[in-house]
Design a protein around this motif. Sequence first.
Motif, PDB file in Angstrom:
ATOM      1  N   HIS A   1      21.188  67.538  49.766  1.00  0.00           N
ATOM      2  CA  HIS A   1      20.380  66.979  48.676  1.00  0.00           C
ATOM      3  C   HIS A   1      19.631  65.745  49.154  1.00  0.00           C
ATOM      4  N   MET A   2      20.280  64.935  49.977  1.00  0.00           N
ATOM      5  CA  MET A   2      19.641  63.728  50.484  1.00  0.00           C
ATOM      6  C   MET A   2      18.706  64.030  51.650  1.00  0.00           C
ATOM      7  N   ILE A   3      19.197  64.727  52.666  1.00  0.00           N
ATOM      8  CA  ILE A   3      18.433  64.875  53.908  1.00  0.00           C
ATOM      9  C   ILE A   3      17.353  65.943  53.797  1.00  0.00           C
ATOM     10  N   LEU A   4      17.663  67.081  53.174  1.00  0.00           N
ATOM     11  CA  LEU A   4      16.684  68.154  53.075  1.00  0.00           C
ATOM     12  C   LEU A   4      15.739  67.972  51.889  1.00  0.00           C
ATOM     13  N   ALA A   5      16.318  67.648  50.730  1.00  0.00           N
ATOM     14  CA  ALA A   5      15.513  67.543  49.514  1.00  0.00           C
ATOM     15  C   ALA A   5      14.987  66.136  49.261  1.00  0.00           C
ATOM     16  N   GLY A   6      15.479  65.151  49.997  1.00  0.00           N
ATOM     17  CA  GLY A   6      15.031  63.777  49.778  1.00  0.00           C
ATOM     18  C   GLY A   6      15.447  63.222  48.434  1.00  0.00           C
ATOM     19  N   GLY A   7      16.547  63.725  47.888  1.00  0.00           N
ATOM     20  CA  GLY A   7      16.990  63.307  46.562  1.00  0.00           C
ATOM     21  C   GLY A   7      17.691  61.963  46.562  1.00  0.00           C
ATOM     22  N   ARG A   8      17.587  61.286  45.442  1.00  0.00           N
ATOM     23  CA  ARG A   8      18.264  59.996  45.301  1.00  0.00           C
ATOM     24  C   ARG A   8      19.735  60.208  44.951  1.00  0.00           C
ATOM     25  N   ILE A   9      20.544  59.250  45.355  1.00  0.00           N
ATOM     26  CA  ILE A   9      21.953  59.234  44.987  1.00  0.00           C
ATOM     27  C   ILE A   9      22.297  57.812  44.552  1.00  0.00           C
ATOM     28  N   THR A  10      22.965  57.689  43.422  1.00  0.00           N
ATOM     29  CA  THR A  10      23.209  56.378  42.840  1.00  0.00           C
ATOM     30  C   THR A  10      24.380  55.670  43.513  1.00  0.00           C
ATOM     31  N   ALA A  11      24.468  54.377  43.243  1.00  0.00           N
ATOM     32  CA  ALA A  11      25.556  53.585  43.800  1.00  0.00           C
ATOM     33  C   ALA A  11      26.912  54.119  43.342  1.00  0.00           C
TER      34      ALA A  11
ATOM     35  N   ALA B   1      32.012  59.162  46.200  1.00  0.00           N
ATOM     36  CA  ALA B   1      32.035  60.054  47.360  1.00  0.00           C
ATOM     37  C   ALA B   1      32.718  59.413  48.569  1.00  0.00           C
ATOM     38  N   GLY B   2      32.821  58.087  48.569  1.00  0.00           N
ATOM     39  CA  GLY B   2      33.491  57.399  49.665  1.00  0.00           C
ATOM     40  C   GLY B   2      32.574  56.796  50.709  1.00  0.00           C
ATOM     41  N   LEU B   3      31.262  56.805  50.488  1.00  0.00           N
ATOM     42  CA  LEU B   3      30.339  56.190  51.443  1.00  0.00           C
ATOM     43  C   LEU B   3      30.240  54.681  51.228  1.00  0.00           C
ATOM     44  N   VAL B   4      30.549  54.226  50.019  1.00  0.00           N
ATOM     45  CA  VAL B   4      30.534  52.802  49.684  1.00  0.00           C
ATOM     46  C   VAL B   4      31.957  52.339  49.402  1.00  0.00           C
ATOM     47  N   SER B   5      32.341  51.221  49.997  1.00  0.00           N
ATOM     48  CA  SER B   5      33.696  50.705  49.826  1.00  0.00           C
ATOM     49  C   SER B   5      33.957  50.227  48.409  1.00  0.00           C
ATOM     50  N   LYS B   6      32.979  49.468  47.870  1.00  0.00           N
ATOM     51  CA  LYS B   6      33.171  48.896  46.544  1.00  0.00           C
ATOM     52  C   LYS B   6      31.826  48.500  45.955  1.00  0.00           C
ATOM     53  N   LEU B   7      31.668  48.753  44.659  1.00  0.00           N
ATOM     54  CA  LEU B   7      30.491  48.267  43.934  1.00  0.00           C
ATOM     55  C   LEU B   7      30.782  46.892  43.368  1.00  0.00           C
ATOM     56  N   ILE B   8      29.778  46.015  43.440  1.00  0.00           N
ATOM     57  CA  ILE B   8      29.928  44.648  42.946  1.00  0.00           C
ATOM     58  C   ILE B   8      28.740  44.336  42.049  1.00  0.00           C
ATOM     59  N   PRO B   9      28.972  43.764  40.868  1.00  0.00           N
ATOM     60  CA  PRO B   9      27.849  43.394  40.000  1.00  0.00           C
ATOM     61  C   PRO B   9      26.869  42.461  40.715  1.00  0.00           C
ATOM     62  N   ARG B  10      25.605  42.578  40.350  1.00  0.00           N
ATOM     63  CA  ARG B  10      24.577  41.778  41.025  1.00  0.00           C
ATOM     64  C   ARG B  10      24.844  40.280  40.884  1.00  0.00           C
TER      65      ARG B  10
ATOM     66  N   SER C   1      25.743  47.358  42.002  1.00  0.00           N
ATOM     67  CA  SER C   1      26.006  48.564  41.211  1.00  0.00           C
ATOM     68  C   SER C   1      24.754  49.263  40.706  1.00  0.00           C
ATOM     69  N   ASP C   2      23.592  48.622  40.755  1.00  0.00           N
ATOM     70  CA  ASP C   2      22.372  49.253  40.250  1.00  0.00           C
ATOM     71  C   ASP C   2      21.454  49.742  41.372  1.00  0.00           C
ATOM     72  N   ALA C   3      21.936  49.767  42.602  1.00  0.00           N
ATOM     73  CA  ALA C   3      21.117  50.210  43.735  1.00  0.00           C
ATOM     74  C   ALA C   3      21.226  51.729  43.908  1.00  0.00           C
ATOM     75  N   TYR C   4      20.499  52.255  44.886  1.00  0.00           N
ATOM     76  CA  TYR C   4      20.502  53.691  45.164  1.00  0.00           C
ATOM     77  C   TYR C   4      20.047  53.904  46.600  1.00  0.00           C
ATOM     78  N   PHE C   5      20.285  55.127  47.097  1.00  0.00           N
ATOM     79  CA  PHE C   5      19.833  55.523  48.426  1.00  0.00           C
ATOM     80  C   PHE C   5      18.981  56.775  48.327  1.00  0.00           C
ATOM     81  N   PHE C   6      18.017  56.918  49.215  1.00  0.00           N
ATOM     82  CA  PHE C   6      17.425  58.220  49.478  1.00  0.00           C
ATOM     83  C   PHE C   6      16.815  58.237  50.878  1.00  0.00           C
ATOM     84  N   THR C   7      16.673  59.434  51.421  1.00  0.00           N
ATOM     85  CA  THR C   7      16.252  59.593  52.809  1.00  0.00           C
ATOM     86  C   THR C   7      15.128  60.624  52.891  1.00  0.00           C
ATOM     87  N   PRO C   8      13.867  60.202  52.807  1.00  0.00           N
ATOM     88  CA  PRO C   8      12.727  61.127  52.806  1.00  0.00           C
ATOM     89  C   PRO C   8      12.323  61.581  54.210  1.00  0.00           C
TER      90      PRO C   8
END
Length: 253
Positions: A146-156, A162-171, A112-119
């Motif tokens: 926001h991700m591909i053009l701007a390289g912005g981060r998106i949180t878990a 948004a539906g890209l992650v099936s489920k968040l699980i505590p660390r 749940s505390d991870a993130y993605f970005f694509t520079p």
Amino acid sequence: MSPEGILVLKYNRPEVGNATNYVMMKDLLRALHWAIEESTVKIIVQTGQGKFFSTGMDLSSPQWEDDALQVLYEINKLMINCPKITIAAVNGPGVGYGASSIALFDLVYMVSDAYFFTPFVKWGLCAEACSSFTFPSILGRQRASHMILAGGRITAKELELAGLVSKLIPRQNFWQNVLDMAVSLARQPQEVLAANKRLLSVFWKQKLLDANEQELRVFKELLQTSSARAREGRFAEERASRKMNSKGTDQSL
């Protein structure tokens, strides 16, 4: 591999945030080929060693431009056509390919505390792992931009909503929870799982294959630009600077 038929594939270069070099990608390609052909493998789980899931392609690798693009293309194609259930156990941040490849998995479980970005733009690259199709389709065009053009981060949490992650699980107990879910799937009738996977993917498969082809073409075109020629040195310098400043705790791109 576990007795239940669960194969775990792990990015294992924690000293560089699990950045994927040519050797690692070739190993992953061979492992996927074997897993698809091996009848005892029921579920394929992919994760990362240490704090990161993966920080994407290691652009300082001397073989990166020569061979790894084709290997990457073949891995994507295998994932698209894979008849077995695939799970991404995202144990930490995903950067570049570590983020873009996520939509190729059937199930994505993420701390749940991870993130993605694509520079991609920063490094003179283009969208990869079919993300030119999957990100706008799942996240919407503006968030994908926001991700591909701007390289912005998106949180878990944003990724889950948004539906890209099936489920968040505590660390805490993350890995055990993922394994429990994998075991549960492995105990189901495999022919029924496979039939339902085919139904879920039938309308997406050709679009994913087309996106994989198109991205490879654009990638090769961008490699001929002046931005690409200057990239390798800048990438190595930035990594060294970040490692020095953070004492090796942050290897993200």
